[in-house]
Design a protein around this motif. Structure first.
Motif, PDB file in Angstrom:
ATOM      1  N   SER A   4      41.985 -14.252 -27.655  1.00  0.00           N
ATOM      2  CA  SER A   4      40.874 -14.993 -27.051  1.00  0.00           C
ATOM      3  C   SER A   4      40.191 -15.813 -28.127  1.00  0.00           C
ATOM      4  N   TYR A   5      39.573 -16.895 -27.717  1.00  0.00           N
ATOM      5  CA  TYR A   5      38.848 -17.746 -28.667  1.00  0.00           C
ATOM      6  C   TYR A   5      37.501 -17.151 -29.058  1.00  0.00           C
ATOM      7  N   ALA A   6      37.030 -16.162 -28.312  1.00  0.00           N
ATOM      8  CA  ALA A   6      35.754 -15.503 -28.612  1.00  0.00           C
ATOM      9  C   ALA A   6      35.904 -14.014 -28.342  1.00  0.00           C
ATOM     10  N   SER A   7      35.036 -13.240 -28.957  1.00  0.00           N
ATOM     11  CA  SER A   7      35.066 -11.781 -28.792  1.00  0.00           C
ATOM     12  C   SER A   7      33.789 -11.314 -28.087  1.00  0.00           C
ATOM     13  N   ILE A   8      33.771 -10.044 -27.747  1.00  0.00           N
ATOM     14  CA  ILE A   8      32.567  -9.449 -27.152  1.00  0.00           C
ATOM     15  C   ILE A   8      31.394  -9.581 -28.126  1.00  0.00           C
ATOM     16  N   ALA A   9      31.670  -9.380 -29.414  1.00  0.00           N
ATOM     17  CA  ALA A   9      30.605  -9.514 -30.424  1.00  0.00           C
ATOM     18  C   ALA A   9      30.063 -10.942 -30.448  1.00  0.00           C
ATOM     19  N   ASP A  10      30.959 -11.934 -30.356  1.00  0.00           N
ATOM     20  CA  ASP A  10      30.515 -13.335 -30.309  1.00  0.00           C
ATOM     21  C   ASP A  10      29.645 -13.586 -29.085  1.00  0.00           C
ATOM     22  N   LEU A  11      30.069 -13.054 -27.950  1.00  0.00           N
ATOM     23  CA  LEU A  11      29.316 -13.219 -26.709  1.00  0.00           C
ATOM     24  C   LEU A  11      27.921 -12.616 -26.839  1.00  0.00           C
ATOM     25  N   SER A  12      27.831 -11.432 -27.434  1.00  0.00           N
ATOM     26  CA  SER A  12      26.533 -10.773 -27.640  1.00  0.00           C
ATOM     27  C   SER A  12      25.664 -11.540 -28.626  1.00  0.00           C
ATOM     28  N   ASP A  13      26.295 -12.045 -29.698  1.00  0.00           N
ATOM     29  CA  ASP A  13      25.534 -12.769 -30.727  1.00  0.00           C
ATOM     30  C   ASP A  13      25.017 -14.120 -30.231  1.00  0.00           C
ATOM     31  N   LEU A  14      25.851 -14.827 -29.479  1.00  0.00           N
ATOM     32  CA  LEU A  14      25.511 -16.197 -29.100  1.00  0.00           C
ATOM     33  C   LEU A  14      24.892 -16.341 -27.717  1.00  0.00           C
ATOM     34  N   TRP A  15      25.000 -15.309 -26.882  1.00  0.00           N
ATOM     35  CA  TRP A  15      24.421 -15.397 -25.535  1.00  0.00           C
ATOM     36  C   TRP A  15      23.354 -14.336 -25.366  1.00  0.00           C
ATOM     37  N   ARG A  16      23.754 -13.100 -25.130  1.00  0.00           N
ATOM     38  CA  ARG A  16      22.803 -11.987 -25.037  1.00  0.00           C
ATOM     39  C   ARG A  16      23.574 -10.680 -25.130  1.00  0.00           C
ATOM     40  N   ASP A  17      22.835  -9.597 -25.383  1.00  0.00           N
ATOM     41  CA  ASP A  17      23.472  -8.282 -25.387  1.00  0.00           C
ATOM     42  C   ASP A  17      23.955  -7.965 -23.980  1.00  0.00           C
ATOM     43  N   LEU A  18      25.154  -7.426 -23.897  1.00  0.00           N
ATOM     44  CA  LEU A  18      25.735  -7.117 -22.596  1.00  0.00           C
ATOM     45  C   LEU A  18      25.332  -5.727 -22.136  1.00  0.00           C
ATOM     46  N   LYS A  19      25.167  -5.591 -20.844  1.00  0.00           N
ATOM     47  CA  LYS A  19      24.959  -4.274 -20.256  1.00  0.00           C
ATOM     48  C   LYS A  19      26.296  -3.558 -20.302  1.00  0.00           C
ATOM     49  N   SER A  20      26.267  -2.234 -20.309  1.00  0.00           N
ATOM     50  CA  SER A  20      27.515  -1.475 -20.385  1.00  0.00           C
ATOM     51  C   SER A  20      28.434  -1.798 -19.209  1.00  0.00           C
ATOM     52  N   SER A  21      27.848  -2.104 -18.057  1.00  0.00           N
ATOM     53  CA  SER A  21      28.650  -2.427 -16.876  1.00  0.00           C
ATOM     54  C   SER A  21      29.320  -3.802 -16.987  1.00  0.00           C
ATOM     55  N   GLU A  22      28.840  -4.663 -17.887  1.00  0.00           N
ATOM     56  CA  GLU A  22      29.381  -6.011 -18.035  1.00  0.00           C
ATOM     57  C   GLU A  22      30.490  -6.102 -19.081  1.00  0.00           C
ATOM     58  N   THR A  23      30.544  -5.144 -19.978  1.00  0.00           N
ATOM     59  CA  THR A  23      31.447  -5.247 -21.119  1.00  0.00           C
ATOM     60  C   THR A  23      32.911  -5.346 -20.720  1.00  0.00           C
ATOM     61  N   GLU A  24      33.370  -4.490 -19.825  1.00  0.00           N
ATOM     62  CA  GLU A  24      34.777  -4.519 -19.417  1.00  0.00           C
ATOM     63  C   GLU A  24      35.109  -5.839 -18.720  1.00  0.00           C
ATOM     64  N   ARG A  25      34.224  -6.277 -17.832  1.00  0.00           N
ATOM     65  CA  ARG A  25      34.443  -7.548 -17.138  1.00  0.00           C
ATOM     66  C   ARG A  25      34.455  -8.701 -18.130  1.00  0.00           C
ATOM     67  N   ALA A  61      35.875 -24.179 -29.571  1.00  0.00           N
ATOM     68  CA  ALA A  61      36.580 -23.378 -28.564  1.00  0.00           C
ATOM     69  C   ALA A  61      35.838 -22.074 -28.301  1.00  0.00           C
ATOM     70  N   LYS A  62      35.295 -21.473 -29.348  1.00  0.00           N
ATOM     71  CA  LYS A  62      34.514 -20.250 -29.189  1.00  0.00           C
ATOM     72  C   LYS A  62      33.272 -20.523 -28.351  1.00  0.00           C
ATOM     73  N   SER A  63      32.575 -21.612 -28.645  1.00  0.00           N
ATOM     74  CA  SER A  63      31.365 -21.968 -27.919  1.00  0.00           C
ATOM     75  C   SER A  63      31.656 -22.231 -26.441  1.00  0.00           C
ATOM     76  N   VAL A  64      32.709 -22.989 -26.158  1.00  0.00           N
ATOM     77  CA  VAL A  64      33.063 -23.292 -24.771  1.00  0.00           C
ATOM     78  C   VAL A  64      33.466 -22.017 -24.038  1.00  0.00           C
ATOM     79  N   THR A  65      34.245 -21.165 -24.696  1.00  0.00           N
ATOM     80  CA  THR A  65      34.671 -19.894 -24.085  1.00  0.00           C
ATOM     81  C   THR A  65      33.459 -19.040 -23.732  1.00  0.00           C
ATOM     82  N   ILE A  66      32.489 -18.990 -24.611  1.00  0.00           N
ATOM     83  CA  ILE A  66      31.278 -18.205 -24.357  1.00  0.00           C
ATOM     84  C   ILE A  66      30.469 -18.820 -23.216  1.00  0.00           C
ATOM     85  N   ASP A  67      30.343 -20.145 -23.196  1.00  0.00           N
ATOM     86  CA  ASP A  67      29.590 -20.814 -22.121  1.00  0.00           C
ATOM     87  C   ASP A  67      30.194 -20.520 -20.751  1.00  0.00           C
ATOM     88  N   VAL A  68      31.511 -20.653 -20.642  1.00  0.00           N
ATOM     89  CA  VAL A  68      32.187 -20.442 -19.358  1.00  0.00           C
ATOM     90  C   VAL A  68      32.106 -18.967 -18.959  1.00  0.00           C
TER      91      VAL A  68
END
Length: 132
Positions: A4-25, A61-68
């Motif tokens: 993937s162009y982004a990771s869960i850590a990237d998503l948390s850092d650049l968007w917001r912390d994920l709820k435990s129910s959101e992580t798998e999705r 690519a990381k930024s776009v992946t996180i946005d989508v």
């Protein structure tokens, strides 16, 4: 399997912390979005090769992946995803505008353009045979 162009850590850092129910999705969505971007580049372009040639494109690519992915995570999965709703009383009218008609993942043209996948081409075709 491609990465993937982004990771869960990237998503948390650049968007917001994920709820435990959101992580798998989110993990699944990051993979789907990354492959969707690769697929969008299929006509004459290879996004992974473009990134190898221009490392700055990896950040885009990381930024776009996180946005989508963030947009997909914000879309309701248990109710109809409406962006606007209005109601009336005695006339019994309810209207609304859906976020994504039909649901599903969507990538904006502007996001594809950021990756260099939707640029306009300018060219001239000599239809009169004057230019040789």
């Amino acid at each position: 399997m491609m990465t993937s162009y982004a990771s869960i850590a990237d998503l948390s850092d650049l968007w917001r912390d994920l709820k435990s129910s959101e992580t798998e999705r989110a993990e699944i969505l990051l993979e789907i979005v990354s492959d969707s971007l690769r697929y969008e580049a299929k006509v004459g372009k290879n996004l992974d090769e473009m990134i190898a040639e221009n490392p700055a494109l990896a950040t885009v690519a990381k930024s776009v992946t996180i946005d989508v992915t963030a947009r997909a995570l914000m879309t309701s999965t248990d109710t109809e995803p409406l962006t606007q709703i209005s109601q009336s009383a005695l006339g019994y009218a309810v209207t609304g505008t859906y976020l994504v008609p039909g649901g599903g993942l969507f990538i904006k043209k502007s996001e594809l353009a950021r990756l260099g996948l939707k640029r306009q081409k300018v060219g001239v075709m000599d239809i009169y045979g004057i230019d040789d």
